[in-house]
Design a protein around this motif. Structure first.
Motif, PDB file in Angstrom:
ATOM      1  N   SER A 134      -3.689   0.299  -9.194  1.00  0.00           N
ATOM      2  CA  SER A 134      -4.765   0.461  -8.189  1.00  0.00           C
ATOM      3  C   SER A 134      -5.733  -0.938  -8.466  1.00  0.00           C
ATOM      4  O   SER A 134      -5.843  -1.186  -9.518  1.00  0.00           O
ATOM      5  CB  SER A 134      -5.688   1.614  -8.668  1.00  0.00           C
ATOM      6  OG  SER A 134      -6.766   1.530  -7.957  1.00  0.00           O
TER       7      SER A 134
ATOM      8  N   VAL B 267      -2.681   6.915   4.096  1.00  0.00           N
ATOM      9  CA  VAL B 267      -2.742   5.991   3.228  1.00  0.00           C
ATOM     10  C   VAL B 267      -3.558   6.413   1.808  1.00  0.00           C
ATOM     11  O   VAL B 267      -4.751   6.495   1.851  1.00  0.00           O
ATOM     12  CB  VAL B 267      -3.485   4.544   3.521  1.00  0.00           C
ATOM     13  CG1 VAL B 267      -3.542   3.403   2.630  1.00  0.00           C
ATOM     14  CG2 VAL B 267      -2.657   4.094   5.033  1.00  0.00           C
TER      15      VAL B 267
ATOM     16  N   VAL C  16      -1.267   1.286  -4.952  1.00  0.00           N
ATOM     17  CA  VAL C  16      -0.379   0.280  -4.530  1.00  0.00           C
ATOM     18  C   VAL C  16       0.885   0.266  -5.412  1.00  0.00           C
ATOM     19  O   VAL C  16       0.790   0.892  -6.618  1.00  0.00           O
ATOM     20  CB  VAL C  16      -0.947  -1.416  -4.381  1.00  0.00           C
ATOM     21  CG1 VAL C  16      -2.040  -1.580  -3.450  1.00  0.00           C
ATOM     22  CG2 VAL C  16      -1.205  -1.837  -5.938  1.00  0.00           C
TER      23      VAL C  16
ATOM     24  N   SER D   9      -7.629   1.335  -3.296  1.00  0.00           N
ATOM     25  CA  SER D   9      -6.032   1.437  -2.822  1.00  0.00           C
ATOM     26  C   SER D   9      -5.181   1.794  -4.012  1.00  0.00           C
ATOM     27  O   SER D   9      -5.372   1.173  -4.932  1.00  0.00           O
ATOM     28  CB  SER D   9      -5.745  -0.005  -2.155  1.00  0.00           C
ATOM     29  OG  SER D   9      -6.780  -0.180  -1.174  1.00  0.00           O
TER      30      SER D   9
ATOM     31  N   THR E 189       6.191   2.354   1.631  1.00  0.00           N
ATOM     32  CA  THR E 189       5.237   1.190   1.510  1.00  0.00           C
ATOM     33  C   THR E 189       5.769   0.403   2.878  1.00  0.00           C
ATOM     34  O   THR E 189       4.901  -0.693   2.842  1.00  0.00           O
ATOM     35  CB  THR E 189       5.461   0.352   0.288  1.00  0.00           C
ATOM     36  OG1 THR E 189       6.795   0.052   0.252  1.00  0.00           O
ATOM     37  CG2 THR E 189       5.097   1.076  -1.107  1.00  0.00           C
TER      38      THR E 189
ATOM     39  N   SER F  47       1.640   5.006   0.853  1.00  0.00           N
ATOM     40  CA  SER F  47       1.434   5.914   2.111  1.00  0.00           C
ATOM     41  C   SER F  47       2.479   7.123   1.905  1.00  0.00           C
ATOM     42  O   SER F  47       3.563   6.966   1.434  1.00  0.00           O
ATOM     43  CB  SER F  47       1.714   5.251   3.432  1.00  0.00           C
ATOM     44  OG  SER F  47       0.679   4.465   3.582  1.00  0.00           O
TER      45      SER F  47
ATOM     46  N   ALA G 219       0.859  -1.139   0.139  1.00  0.00           N
ATOM     47  CA  ALA G 219      -0.132  -0.092  -0.090  1.00  0.00           C
ATOM     48  C   ALA G 219       0.899   1.151  -0.036  1.00  0.00           C
ATOM     49  O   ALA G 219       1.889   1.268   0.589  1.00  0.00           O
ATOM     50  CB  ALA G 219      -0.821  -0.253   1.310  1.00  0.00           C
TER      51      ALA G 219
END
Length: 165
Positions: free
Chosen positions: A157, A71, A149, A147, A35, A18, A16
């Protein structure tokens, strides 16, 4: 074992995306894309963020005592790229990308993030090139979306799976 082989293997792990943010004692904001973030405990709510010790975030957090983990959602790839150093923006100028607000701790929170966790620093663990920030979560803000990623050097995503009836 070679670090190149290790890094190649880690690129296969979906993470994920962030942005970890903090401020200096003077309120000067800084952030970086990461990540390497995970939950630590639910009681009390705590998380771990790993950052390179040479970054402004690693240098500001010990004095400010606070940081946030934002996130990111699918529509925030520009923020991820900016805070990963993939644009010409640096330092506090990076916060000109996206929308930001401050809440409980005074650190920047990304509007539209899937989740933002404001943390009070509990402990720092030094490990070679990085530091592990352990934070007690003092506020959580939830958002919506899919999300963002990172996998094999690219942002992507994935939609949430539909609920089974």
């Amino acid at each position: 074992m070679s670090s190149d082989l290790f890094l190649a293997g880690m690129r296969k792990v979906v993470g994920a995306v962030s942005v970890i943010t903090t401020t200096s004692n003077d309120g000067d904001p800084r952030g970086l894309t990461a990540t390497s973030v995970c939950s630590l405990s639910a009681e009390p709510p705590s998380l771990i963020a790993c950052v390179n010790r040479k970054t402004w975030v690693a240098q500001f957090v010990p004095d400010s005592g606070v940081f946030a983990v934002n996130v990111l959602s699918q529509g925030q790839e520009a923020i991820a790229r900016t805070f990963a150093g993939q644009t010409s923006l640096a330092a506090s100028d990076r916060f000109s990308v996206g929308e930001w607000e401050t809440r409980t701790t005074g650190v920047p929170i990304a509007k539209g993030a899937l989740a933002s966790f404001e943390c009070k620093l509990e402990q720092i663990i030094d490990h070679t090139t990085h530091v592990i920030l352990i934070g007690q979560v003092v506020e959580t803000v939830l958002g919506n979306g899919h999300s963002l990623v990172y996998l094999d050097g690219s942002f992507a995503s994935f939609p949430r799976p539909s609920s089974a009836a």
